[in-house]
Design an enzyme around this catalytic site. Structure first.
Site, PDB file in Angstrom:
ATOM      1  N   ARG A  47     -13.141  -6.407  12.483  1.00 14.84           N
ATOM      2  CA  ARG A  47     -12.354  -7.254  11.641  1.00 14.84           C
ATOM      3  C   ARG A  47     -12.332  -8.593  12.528  1.00 14.84           C
ATOM      4  O   ARG A  47     -13.346  -9.030  12.637  1.00 14.84           O
ATOM      5  CB  ARG A  47     -11.072  -6.652  11.080  1.00 14.84           C
ATOM      6  CG  ARG A  47     -10.316  -7.257   9.936  1.00 14.84           C
ATOM      7  CD  ARG A  47      -9.186  -7.061   9.321  1.00 14.84           C
ATOM      8  NE  ARG A  47      -7.757  -7.454  10.340  1.00 14.84           N
ATOM      9  CZ  ARG A  47      -6.695  -7.143  10.168  1.00 14.84           C
ATOM     10  NH1 ARG A  47      -6.214  -6.219   9.100  1.00 14.84           N
ATOM     11  NH2 ARG A  47      -5.683  -7.526  10.799  1.00 14.84           N
TER      12      ARG A  47
ATOM     13  N   LYS B 253       5.039  -7.814   6.604  1.00 15.04           N
ATOM     14  CA  LYS B 253       4.124  -8.129   5.538  1.00 15.04           C
ATOM     15  C   LYS B 253       4.446  -7.005   4.262  1.00 15.04           C
ATOM     16  O   LYS B 253       4.163  -7.436   3.129  1.00 15.04           O
ATOM     17  CB  LYS B 253       2.794  -8.367   5.792  1.00 15.04           C
ATOM     18  CG  LYS B 253       2.177  -7.281   6.459  1.00 15.04           C
ATOM     19  CD  LYS B 253       0.684  -7.371   7.201  1.00 15.04           C
ATOM     20  CE  LYS B 253      -0.044  -6.550   7.578  1.00 15.04           C
ATOM     21  NZ  LYS B 253      -0.850  -6.754   8.356  1.00 15.04           N
TER      22      LYS B 253
HETATM   23  C1  LIG Z   1      -0.718  -5.753   9.367  1.00  9.28           C
HETATM   24  C2  LIG Z   1      -0.925  -6.101  10.992  1.00  9.28           C
HETATM   25  C3  LIG Z   1      -0.137  -5.248  11.722  1.00  9.28           C
HETATM   26  C4  LIG Z   1       0.646  -4.012  11.304  1.00  9.28           C
HETATM   27  O1  LIG Z   1      -0.163  -2.881  11.161  1.00  9.28           O
HETATM   28  P1  LIG Z   1       0.396  -1.514  10.731  1.00  9.28           P
HETATM   29  O2  LIG Z   1      -0.850  -0.613  10.552  1.00  9.28           O
HETATM   30  O3  LIG Z   1       1.443  -1.387   9.521  1.00  9.28           O
HETATM   31  O4  LIG Z   1       1.259  -1.192  12.014  1.00  9.28           O
HETATM   32  C5  LIG Z   1      -0.414  -5.495  12.983  1.00  9.28           C
HETATM   33  N1  LIG Z   1      -1.340  -6.484  13.310  1.00  9.28           N
HETATM   34  C6  LIG Z   1      -1.992  -7.137  12.636  1.00  9.28           C
HETATM   35  C7  LIG Z   1      -3.186  -8.301  13.256  1.00  9.28           C
HETATM   36  C8  LIG Z   1      -1.985  -6.971  11.317  1.00  9.28           C
HETATM   37  O5  LIG Z   1      -2.654  -7.667  10.348  1.00  9.28           O
END
Ligand SMILES: *Cc1c(COP(=O)(O)O)cnc(C)c1O
Length: 352
Positions: free
Chosen positions: A128, A35
């Site tokens: 969250r 993303k």
């Molecule tokens: C964005 C996201 C990640 C990746 O997070 P980083 O901190 O960039 O490694 C992993 N799991 C979920 C559910 C996310 O939303």
């Protein structure tokens, strides 16, 4: 064209291979999170070549772009009710915490003649997404009654909203929940996904609880940084992405504005210190593309002193270099800057 975000695919591939190997040595596979760079397929290609087990993103539109790759695709953000058909179509697995959505996914899967796999998310303190551990039995029973849904795994997300650091307690609790589901419901849970880039440090300290089978690196992969403590990880590249911006004005001016000070372009009243005359460069990028606080100039003798929506001003007084109009300044980017720059249609992306 400038501004330009340059992406080094070789370095990204090496980061992926490095992380995948470290994880594999601990019996863990990875879903690489795309993303932060809007899942540009040419960039994701480097991650696939680096040996990721799966690709993951928060947005269905991005998973659709990733359809060209022959690895499973995972939707990280809980599906919106209106998009369940697309989710079943473009995601092999989706993360979920709401029974009404899971039932809608079941109907969509039935209509498409498919089975859809889900990871049931647990909230273990970060506040969250996720169900609470005591809600497990009611949710699992209901999910197991749905014919076109496969309960593929369980997961947790930490250090995103509440800043909670992954450790033996919270990840150990997730592994224990997985064992309970396996034993009490005779479910063959394939995945226990123990977090994002903030969980990685546990491997180095040999503290990863047994039973965690998957991690989801995002920032770690693209910026070479773990996110529990914000440390650079040895052996990983931190310059996969660099920003190039072009100088459009270069003049010696005062450091103190002249006249009565009202508001800047964003409604703030700016404050200045008098540093005398200053050599000031303006580059053609602004807050519409990126928050300047997320940029670090490669030339460590120059300093970003401000930006409006479309101009960024840099103090180059103390640089040893002879800059001129038309020259390119290069910047390292942080996670927030990367998100904005890849999303801005005004920033050229060049993968090489
Ligand atoms: C964005 C996201 C990640 C990746 O997070 P980083 O901190 O960039 O490694 C992993 N799991 C979920 C559910 C996310 O939303």
């Amino acid at each position: 064209m400038y501004p330009k975000l340059v992406i080094d695919k070789q370095k990204l591939q090496e980061n992926t291979a490095n992380i995948a190997k470290t994880c594999k040595d601990h019996g863990i596979n990875i879903m690489s999170v795309t993303k932060s760079f809007c899942a540009i397929p040419e960039v994701a290609d480097a991650i696939v070549k680096g040996g990721t087990d799966m690709l993951a993103d928060s947005r269905v539109q991005n998973l659709k772009k990733l359809s060209v790759f022959n690895v499973p695709r995972v939707l990280l953000r809980l599906p919106m009710a209106h998009e369940v058909e697309e989710v079943v179509k473009y995601a092999d697995i989706s993360f979920n915490s709401e029974l009404s959505t899971i039932k809608a996914l079941n109907e969509a899967a039935k209509a498409q003649g498919k089975k859809h796999s889900i990871v049931l998310m647990f909230d273990l303190g970060d506040l969250r997404e996720g169900i609470l551990p005591e809600q497990m039995p009611t949710h699992v029973e209901e999910i197991l009654s749905l014919e076109n849904i496969v309960l593929y795994g369980v997961g947790v997300n930490l250090t995103c909203y509440g800043g909670v650091i992954p450790d033996e307690n919270n990840l150990g609790e997730l592994a224990a929940i997985a064992d309970r589901i396996r034993n009490e419901y005779k479910v063959d849970l394939k995945m226990v996904t123990g977090g994002n880039s903030s969980s990685y440090y546990l491997l180095g300290e040999k503290r990863m609880p047994k039973g965690i089978t998957n991690l989801r690196p995002g920032e770690l992969l693209v910026l070479g940084r773990e996110t529990a403590y914000g440390n650079i990880v040895e052996g990983l590249h931190t310059d996969v992405f660099t920003l190039n911006a072009q100088i459009i004005e270069l003049k010696t001016k005062d450091s103190l504005p002249k006249g009565n000070i009202g508001m800047d372009a964003f409604g703030n009243k700016p404050v200045f210190t008098d540093k005398g005359k200053m050599v000031r460069a303006i580059v053609g990028i602004g807050r519409q593309d990126v928050n300047p606080s997320g940029l670090t100039p490669y030339d460590d003798k120059i300093e970003i002193i401000g930006a409006s929506s479309d101009h960024m001003i840099i103090d180059i007084t103390h640089s040893g270099q002879e800059y001129k109009v038309g020259d390119i300044l290069t910047f390292n980017v942080d996670y927030g800057a990367l998100l904005q720059l890849t999303t801005s249609e005004y920033v050229e992306k060049e993968a090489k």
